[in-house]
Design a protein around this motif. Structure first.
Motif, PDB file in Angstrom:
ATOM      1  N   ASP A 153      -1.277  34.094  58.607  1.00 47.64           N
ATOM      2  CA  ASP A 153      -1.304  33.403  59.892  1.00 47.64           C
ATOM      3  C   ASP A 153      -1.237  31.887  59.744  1.00 47.64           C
ATOM      4  N   VAL A 154      -1.192  31.400  58.496  1.00 45.67           N
ATOM      5  CA  VAL A 154      -1.088  29.966  58.272  1.00 45.67           C
ATOM      6  C   VAL A 154       0.281  29.477  58.732  1.00 45.67           C
ATOM      7  N   LYS A 155       0.315  28.371  59.406  1.00 41.98           N
ATOM      8  CA  LYS A 155       1.563  27.808  59.938  1.00 41.98           C
ATOM      9  C   LYS A 155       2.623  27.699  58.843  1.00 41.98           C
ATOM     10  N   PRO A 156       3.811  28.275  59.064  1.00 44.35           N
ATOM     11  CA  PRO A 156       4.864  28.189  58.036  1.00 44.35           C
ATOM     12  C   PRO A 156       5.329  26.756  57.826  1.00 44.35           C
ATOM     13  N   GLN A 157       5.467  26.396  56.568  1.00 38.77           N
ATOM     14  CA  GLN A 157       5.955  25.070  56.204  1.00 38.77           C
ATOM     15  C   GLN A 157       7.041  25.254  55.149  1.00 38.77           C
ATOM     16  N   SER A 158       8.166  24.643  55.332  1.00 40.60           N
ATOM     17  CA  SER A 158       9.208  24.722  54.313  1.00 40.60           C
ATOM     18  C   SER A 158       8.960  23.659  53.252  1.00 40.60           C
ATOM     19  N   SER A 159       9.354  23.958  52.033  1.00 39.00           N
ATOM     20  CA  SER A 159       9.214  23.014  50.928  1.00 39.00           C
ATOM     21  C   SER A 159      10.422  23.144  50.028  1.00 39.00           C
ATOM     22  N   ASN A 160      10.613  22.160  49.159  1.00 38.60           N
ATOM     23  CA  ASN A 160      11.803  22.152  48.307  1.00 38.60           C
ATOM     24  C   ASN A 160      11.525  22.712  46.923  1.00 38.60           C
ATOM     25  N   ASP A 161      10.489  23.527  46.792  1.00 38.48           N
ATOM     26  CA  ASP A 161      10.155  24.085  45.487  1.00 38.48           C
ATOM     27  C   ASP A 161      10.371  25.602  45.457  1.00 38.48           C
ATOM     28  N   GLY A 162      11.230  26.097  46.311  1.00 40.09           N
ATOM     29  CA  GLY A 162      11.509  27.526  46.330  1.00 40.09           C
ATOM     30  C   GLY A 162      12.285  27.960  45.091  1.00 40.09           C
ATOM     31  N   ALA A 163      12.237  29.248  44.802  1.00 37.04           N
ATOM     32  CA  ALA A 163      12.905  29.784  43.620  1.00 37.04           C
ATOM     33  C   ALA A 163      14.398  29.956  43.879  1.00 37.04           C
ATOM     34  N   ALA A 164      15.187  29.792  42.825  1.00 35.37           N
ATOM     35  CA  ALA A 164      16.619  30.069  42.907  1.00 35.37           C
ATOM     36  C   ALA A 164      16.842  31.574  42.924  1.00 35.37           C
ATOM     37  N   PRO A 165      17.963  32.044  43.450  1.00 36.50           N
ATOM     38  CA  PRO A 165      18.253  33.485  43.433  1.00 36.50           C
ATOM     39  C   PRO A 165      18.185  34.037  42.016  1.00 36.50           C
ATOM     40  N   ALA A 166      17.667  35.252  41.891  1.00 39.02           N
ATOM     41  CA  ALA A 166      17.489  35.855  40.563  1.00 39.02           C
ATOM     42  C   ALA A 166      18.775  36.488  40.068  1.00 39.02           C
ATOM     43  N   ARG A 167      18.949  36.484  38.764  1.00 40.39           N
ATOM     44  CA  ARG A 167      19.991  37.265  38.118  1.00 40.39           C
ATOM     45  C   ARG A 167      19.330  38.515  37.552  1.00 40.39           C
ATOM     46  N   GLN A 168      20.076  39.578  37.404  1.00 37.27           N
ATOM     47  CA  GLN A 168      19.544  40.826  36.870  1.00 37.27           C
ATOM     48  C   GLN A 168      20.237  41.156  35.551  1.00 37.27           C
ATOM     49  N   PRO A 169      19.638  40.735  34.423  1.00 34.13           N
ATOM     50  CA  PRO A 169      20.230  41.116  33.129  1.00 34.13           C
ATOM     51  C   PRO A 169      20.236  42.629  32.988  1.00 34.13           C
ATOM     52  N   PRO A 170      21.159  43.192  32.213  1.00 28.77           N
ATOM     53  CA  PRO A 170      21.205  44.646  32.036  1.00 28.77           C
ATOM     54  C   PRO A 170      19.869  45.194  31.569  1.00 28.77           C
ATOM     55  N   SER A 171      19.399  46.255  32.218  1.00 29.21           N
ATOM     56  CA  SER A 171      18.116  46.845  31.857  1.00 29.21           C
ATOM     57  C   SER A 171      18.160  47.363  30.431  1.00 29.21           C
ATOM     58  N   GLY A 172      17.166  46.975  29.646  1.00 30.82           N
ATOM     59  CA  GLY A 172      17.078  47.448  28.273  1.00 30.82           C
ATOM     60  C   GLY A 172      18.058  46.767  27.340  1.00 30.82           C
ATOM     61  N   ASP A 173      18.744  45.749  27.803  1.00 24.63           N
ATOM     62  CA  ASP A 173      19.718  45.054  26.978  1.00 24.63           C
ATOM     63  C   ASP A 173      19.059  44.537  25.704  1.00 24.63           C
ATOM     64  N   THR A 174      19.602  44.872  24.575  1.00 25.09           N
ATOM     65  CA  THR A 174      19.025  44.449  23.295  1.00 25.09           C
ATOM     66  C   THR A 174      19.781  43.285  22.684  1.00 25.09           C
ATOM     67  N   THR A 175      20.773  42.806  23.385  1.00 25.96           N
ATOM     68  CA  THR A 175      21.546  41.678  22.864  1.00 25.96           C
ATOM     69  C   THR A 175      21.370  40.480  23.776  1.00 25.96           C
ATOM     70  N   LEU A 176      21.462  39.310  23.180  1.00 24.58           N
ATOM     71  CA  LEU A 176      21.394  38.075  23.940  1.00 24.58           C
ATOM     72  C   LEU A 176      22.526  37.167  23.473  1.00 24.58           C
ATOM     73  N   PRO A 177      23.074  36.377  24.374  1.00 25.46           N
ATOM     74  CA  PRO A 177      24.124  35.447  23.947  1.00 25.46           C
ATOM     75  C   PRO A 177      23.578  34.483  22.897  1.00 25.46           C
ATOM     76  N   GLN A 178      24.349  34.243  21.866  1.00 23.21           N
ATOM     77  CA  GLN A 178      23.878  33.430  20.759  1.00 23.21           C
ATOM     78  C   GLN A 178      24.613  32.095  20.639  1.00 23.21           C
ATOM     79  N   GLN A 179      25.390  31.742  21.646  1.00 22.12           N
ATOM     80  CA  GLN A 179      26.210  30.552  21.510  1.00 22.12           C
ATOM     81  C   GLN A 179      25.416  29.266  21.760  1.00 22.12           C
ATOM     82  N   ALA A 180      24.210  29.360  22.275  1.00 18.39           N
ATOM     83  CA  ALA A 180      23.436  28.164  22.579  1.00 18.39           C
ATOM     84  C   ALA A 180      22.107  28.187  21.842  1.00 18.39           C
ATOM     85  N   ASN A 181      21.591  26.989  21.554  1.00 19.81           N
ATOM     86  CA  ASN A 181      20.317  26.868  20.834  1.00 19.81           C
ATOM     87  C   ASN A 181      19.197  27.563  21.590  1.00 19.81           C
ATOM     88  N   GLY A 182      19.134  27.386  22.925  1.00 18.80           N
ATOM     89  CA  GLY A 182      18.073  28.003  23.716  1.00 18.80           C
ATOM     90  C   GLY A 182      18.101  29.513  23.657  1.00 18.80           C
TER      91      GLY A 182
END
Length: 414
Positions: A284-313
């Motif tokens: 019931d708290v008054k709705p307030q918009s803010s600029n810290d909302g989450a970006a839309p999610a991506r859905q990596p393949p379930s159970g995926d055992t591989t990850l891209p290796q082209q970047a340090n991160g």
């Protein structure tokens, strides 16, 4: 809802006290002790009054308040010299509800006494009675390091005139008993606004942007208004219940940092009816918009055992993170390791994401502690940690990493 931060949760401190005169002991009944312990949990006293590795309630925890300095929580054990053992009940009530400890020593607003004033005098006496049962400690907290002119405590007289404290208020007859109980818990002992509301120029809580989010202790205490885009409006009641009561909700991730501390020491000990009442009120708290909302999610393949290796991160995530979180973010062995859908993965340019990667986090649960190790200061450079955060954002969300933002977040607070 990361909390509580200076406040955890969010400005969360307590009785910056001096010495006192003589105490008046009173026979505490079992019921008053039970009520007092519950209030201590609801008010999150132990978290703020316990230094890392220190005795419970013995004080000494440091709170860095940007622009003001470092404030240390005091010893509130029943030790007669170093704690509050000589305080009278009336002195304790005045300190917690009005922010004035013995010797007319005014407390700083890092102690949420404007919120605690919502509790009654009798409740304060029950809380004091229970604190008298905790083991006494002779620990002495370090002296505060507060900048001029904030070092002049009498300035708090003017602050109180502008910003509080408030007082206990009667139930709203137009609202349900659950709503009234929820308001009491959220705005009283829970002092949620101290972390989740921005501060005004006088360091008082903003009423215009109440619960719309704030940065505390370098972390974002998120918008917890009923706004569906950037607040809690899109959460189900079950998700909110799970998050508050356990620190984890499927599809929303796991509490970390100060909010994990709030759950660990306070919320998980509350009765289910009280958790539900808090949700009723927050809805019931008054709705307030803010600029810290989450970006839309991506859905990596379930159970995926591989990850891209082209970047340090990506390479670092595969070696240091995926063992617990798994490549798809679903978590290994424990639901608490799931990061799928967590707001922290992208919100506020990844501020909280980088914070938890650097500093780690611990969540206490009925299944034992759920730790996230800190990677800062180890074998990883700050650039490595930034790269991990950037990969997490792009692998799990549509967020756009900002190297500049990461560099700013990594700086130590003033």
């Amino acid at each position: 809802m990361n909390r509580r931060i200076v406040s955890r949760s969010c400005f969360t401190l307590a009785l910056l006290a001096g010495t006192s005169l003589f105490s008046t002991s009173r026979a505490a009944t079992a019921s008053s002790l039970e009520r007092g312990e519950y209030l201590a949990r609801a008010a999150d006293c132990e978290a703020c009054h316990t230094a890392p590795g220190g005795a419970p309630f013995a004080g000494g925890r440091a709170f860095n308040v940007p622009g003001i300095g470092v404030i240390y929580s005091p010893n509130i054990t029943p030790d007669p010299v170093h704690g509050i053992g000589r305080w009278t009940d009336d002195e304790f009530v005045k300190s917690v509800r009005e922010g004035v400890s013995p010797g007319w020593k005014h407390l700083y607003p890092a102690m949420p006494y404007p919120a605690y004033s919502r509790m009654s005098v009798d409740e304060m006496k029950d809380l004091r009675a229970w604190l008298e049962t905790v083991p006494a400690s002779a620990n002495t907290a370090p002296a505060n390091q507060v900048k001029f002119p904030f070092s002049i405590r009498t300035l708090m007289v003017g602050w109180n005139l502008l910003n509080g404290p408030a007082s206990s208020y009667p139930d709203d007859p137009q609202k349900s008993p659950e709503w009234n109980r929820g308001r009491y818990l959220v705005e009283g002992p829970g002092h949620c606004a101290d972390c989740h509301s921005p501060r005004t120029i006088t360091f008082g809580l903003s009423k215009d942007k109440a619960f719309a989010g704030n940065v505390v202790n370098g972390q974002r205490a998120y918008n917890i208004t009923s706004d569906k885009g950037s607040g809690l409006g899109a959460w189900t009641d079950q998700a909110l219940t799970d998050y508050l009561a356990t620190g984890h909700a499927d599809g929303h991730g796991t509490a970390s940092g100060d909010m994990a501390e709030v759950v660990s020491y306070s919320l998980r000990h509350l009765k289910p009816d009280d958790i539900h009442a808090m949700i009723v009120y927050l809805r019931d708290v008054k709705p307030q918009s803010s600029n810290d909302g989450a970006a839309p999610a991506r859905q990596p393949p379930s159970g995926d055992t591989t990850l891209p290796q082209q970047a340090n991160g990506a390479r670092l995530f595969a070696s240091a993170c995926s063992g617990c979180h798994l490549p798809d973010g679903s978590g290994r062995q424990s639901a608490f390791a799931s990061i799928a859908g967590a707001r922290s993965l992208s919100a506020d340019n990844g501020r909280n994401l980088l914070h938890v990667i650097m500093n780690g986090s611990t969540l206490m649960t009925d299944k034992g502690n759920q730790p996230m190790p800190a990677f800062s200061g180890g074998n990883y450079s700050q650039k490595d940690l930034n790269d991990i955060a950037a990969f997490v954002m792009t692998h799990f969300t549509e967020g756009k990493p900002s190297e500049h933002a990461f560099s700013e977040f990594a700086k130590k607070p003033d």
